[in-house]
Design a protein around this motif. Structure first.
Motif, mmCIF file in Angstrom:
data_model
loop_
_atom_site.group_PDB
_atom_site.id
_atom_site.type_symbol
_atom_site.label_atom_id
_atom_site.label_comp_id
_atom_site.label_asym_id
_atom_site.label_seq_id
_atom_site.Cartn_x
_atom_site.Cartn_y
_atom_site.Cartn_z
ATOM 1 N N GLN A 69 0.828 -1.207 0.000
ATOM 2 C CA GLN A 69 0.000 0.000 0.000
ATOM 3 C C GLN A 69 0.861 1.255 0.000
ATOM 4 O OE1 GLN A 69 -2.176 -0.970 3.555
ATOM 5 N NE2 GLN A 69 -3.914 -1.823 2.420
ATOM 6 N N MET A 70 1.926 1.265 0.812
ATOM 7 C CA MET A 70 2.806 2.423 0.842
ATOM 8 C C MET A 70 3.509 2.602 -0.498
ATOM 9 S SD MET A 70 2.353 3.716 3.811
ATOM 10 C CE MET A 70 3.677 4.903 3.813
ATOM 11 N N ARG A 71 3.937 1.501 -1.093
ATOM 12 C CA ARG A 71 4.607 1.596 -2.394
ATOM 13 C C ARG A 71 3.657 2.116 -3.457
ATOM 14 N NH1 ARG A 71 5.103 -2.375 -6.264
ATOM 15 N NH2 ARG A 71 4.382 -3.934 -4.751
ATOM 16 N N GLY A 72 2.364 1.734 -3.358
ATOM 17 C CA GLY A 72 1.398 2.227 -4.329
ATOM 18 C C GLY A 72 1.222 3.726 -4.265
ATOM 19 N N LEU A 73 1.380 4.317 -3.077
ATOM 20 C CA LEU A 73 1.225 5.758 -2.918
ATOM 21 C C LEU A 73 2.528 6.511 -3.169
ATOM 22 C CD1 LEU A 73 -1.003 5.955 0.293
ATOM 23 C CD2 LEU A 73 -1.690 6.480 -2.044
ATOM 24 N N LEU A 74 3.642 5.980 -2.644
ATOM 25 C CA LEU A 74 4.901 6.729 -2.651
ATOM 26 C C LEU A 74 5.890 6.249 -3.705
ATOM 27 C CD1 LEU A 74 5.535 6.926 1.210
ATOM 28 C CD2 LEU A 74 4.409 8.606 -0.257
ATOM 29 N N GLY A 75 5.675 5.061 -4.268
ATOM 30 C CA GLY A 75 6.641 4.509 -5.197
ATOM 31 C C GLY A 75 7.745 3.748 -4.470
ATOM 32 N N SER A 82 15.618 -2.471 0.184
ATOM 33 C CA SER A 82 14.735 -3.407 -0.494
ATOM 34 C C SER A 82 13.312 -3.230 0.034
ATOM 35 C CB SER A 82 15.210 -4.847 -0.254
ATOM 36 O OG SER A 82 15.124 -5.165 1.134
ATOM 37 N N LEU A 83 12.397 -3.907 -0.591
ATOM 38 C CA LEU A 83 11.001 -3.757 -0.177
ATOM 39 C C LEU A 83 10.642 -4.654 0.991
ATOM 40 C CD1 LEU A 83 9.070 -3.364 -3.541
ATOM 41 C CD2 LEU A 83 10.021 -1.633 -2.038
ATOM 42 N N TRP A 84 11.321 -5.770 1.134
ATOM 43 C CA TRP A 84 10.950 -6.729 2.167
ATOM 44 C C TRP A 84 12.129 -6.964 3.098
ATOM 45 C CZ3 TRP A 84 6.095 -6.520 1.914
ATOM 46 C CH2 TRP A 84 5.451 -6.412 0.673
ATOM 47 N N GLY A 85 11.797 -7.249 4.359
ATOM 48 C CA GLY A 85 12.832 -7.551 5.328
ATOM 49 C C GLY A 85 13.530 -6.332 5.883
ATOM 50 N N VAL A 86 13.033 -5.131 5.595
ATOM 51 C CA VAL A 86 13.623 -3.910 6.144
ATOM 52 C C VAL A 86 12.558 -3.185 6.953
ATOM 53 C CG1 VAL A 86 15.290 -3.675 4.254
ATOM 54 C CG2 VAL A 86 13.072 -2.526 4.093
ATOM 55 N N ARG A 87 12.997 -2.318 7.841
ATOM 56 C CA ARG A 87 12.080 -1.631 8.750
ATOM 57 C C ARG A 87 11.991 -0.136 8.447
ATOM 58 N NH1 ARG A 87 11.797 -4.913 13.553
ATOM 59 N NH2 ARG A 87 10.545 -3.267 14.518
#
Length: 313
Positions: A69-75, A82-87
């Protein structure tokens, strides 16, 4: 290149459905805001061009949102994350100011913020943090003034005592010398971080021109016109003093252009010294929220007082 594309595709694997209990925990977390030193150096961004966000994007961001959802709004995040495994995700976002001068990464109002000869936009750093379940716990700007660019508060006229009893407020002086005052919200007069004549918003210029017409009609009752600029408490003392005086000078200059005698107009920059509201919660150190900026709006103002019996110096 093929390996890079494959890696990005792997990172883009859709996430799991959001559990409502996990979402409630993310919303309730309310972690402390990151400090400016917690943000990565702007020149370390992988995607150095940054992005111009779409209108209303930040109005839709809430704690408890998933990474898809965040990527859909902010890119995609603009730094090497990376997109996964990070905070944590970090971004460079640009906001057009329209004042002919841009500012470097993370720069809004405030101390220690230089300018450059770049196009007329401000570059701001934005951070989103996630909990162990991959849901956002909040988003923060490195410079709190960037929140005002991302979610500008609506310009609401500030009523004066005179406005409460008269259907058409006036700035005419009383016969006993007691000044009449008109208060104008600077959010409705100037572009963000602007103070010059070219920074006046069309509606703000029209209001000042109508005000000048009132002053010309009542010129016989006037000895002094005092234009006082005020700011909220979020900038440095030195910056706010300078900004408030520059805006007062700009209002004076426009009144003079409209036929008011310059020698009768005095300007004062009060900075943050005379707030109208003092109970707004939040500080600059914790990054100003849009709610705090809206609460502080009455303090961002220009007051025009007219009195008889006291000549402007």
């Amino acid at each position: 290149m093929a390996a890079f594309v494959a890696a990005m595709q792997g990172c883009a694997t859709p996430g799991a459905a959001i559990d409502q209990g996990a979402q409630a925990r993310a919303v309730a977390a309310q972690p402390a805001a990151p400090k400016p030193a917690d943000f990565p150096a702007a020149d370390s961004a992988r995607w150095k061009q940054g992005a111009f966000p779409g209108a209303g994007v930040f109005d839709r961001i809430r704690p408890g949102m998933g990474k898809d959802q965040m990527r859909g709004l902010l890119g995609w995040p603009h730094f090497s994350e990376s997109l996964w495994g990070v905070r944590e995700w970090n971004y460079l976002f640009h906001f057009r100011t329209g004042n002919g001068m841009g500012r470097g990464p993370g720069m809004g109002r405030g101390p220690g913020m230089g300018t450059s000869n770049s196009p007329a936009y401000v570059t701001c750093q934005y951070m989103v943090r996630f909990d162990s379940e991959g849901l956002s716990t909040g988003g923060w700007w490195k410079d709190p003034d960037c929140a005002l660019l991302a979610q500008p508060p609506a310009a609401v006229p500030i009523p004066t005592a005179a406005a409460a009893v008269a259907p058409v407020p006036t700035v005419a002086a009383t016969t006993d010398g007691t000044p009449r005052k008109r208060t104008l919200a600077t959010d409705g007069l100037f572009r963000f971080d602007g103070a010059s004549l070219t920074d006046l918003l069309p509606a703000g210029r029209a209001r000042l021109e109508r005000l000048a017409d009132e002053l010309r009609r009542d010129a016989g009752a006037q000895d002094a016109i005092v234009v006082t600029g005020h700011t909220d408490r979020l900038g440095s003392d030195a910056y706010d003093d300078a900004l408030s005086l520059e805006r007062a000078n700009t209002v004076r200059d426009l009144l003079v252009q409209q036929g008011i005698e310059r020698k009768r107009v005095r300007t004062v920059g009060m900075g943050k010294r005379e707030p109208l509201v003092v109970d707004c919660r939040g500080t600059r150190s914790t990054l100003a929220s849009p709610a705090l900026l809206r609460c502080l709006q009455p303090n961002r103002r220009v007051e025009i007082a007219v009195a008889a019996g006291a000549r402007a110096q």
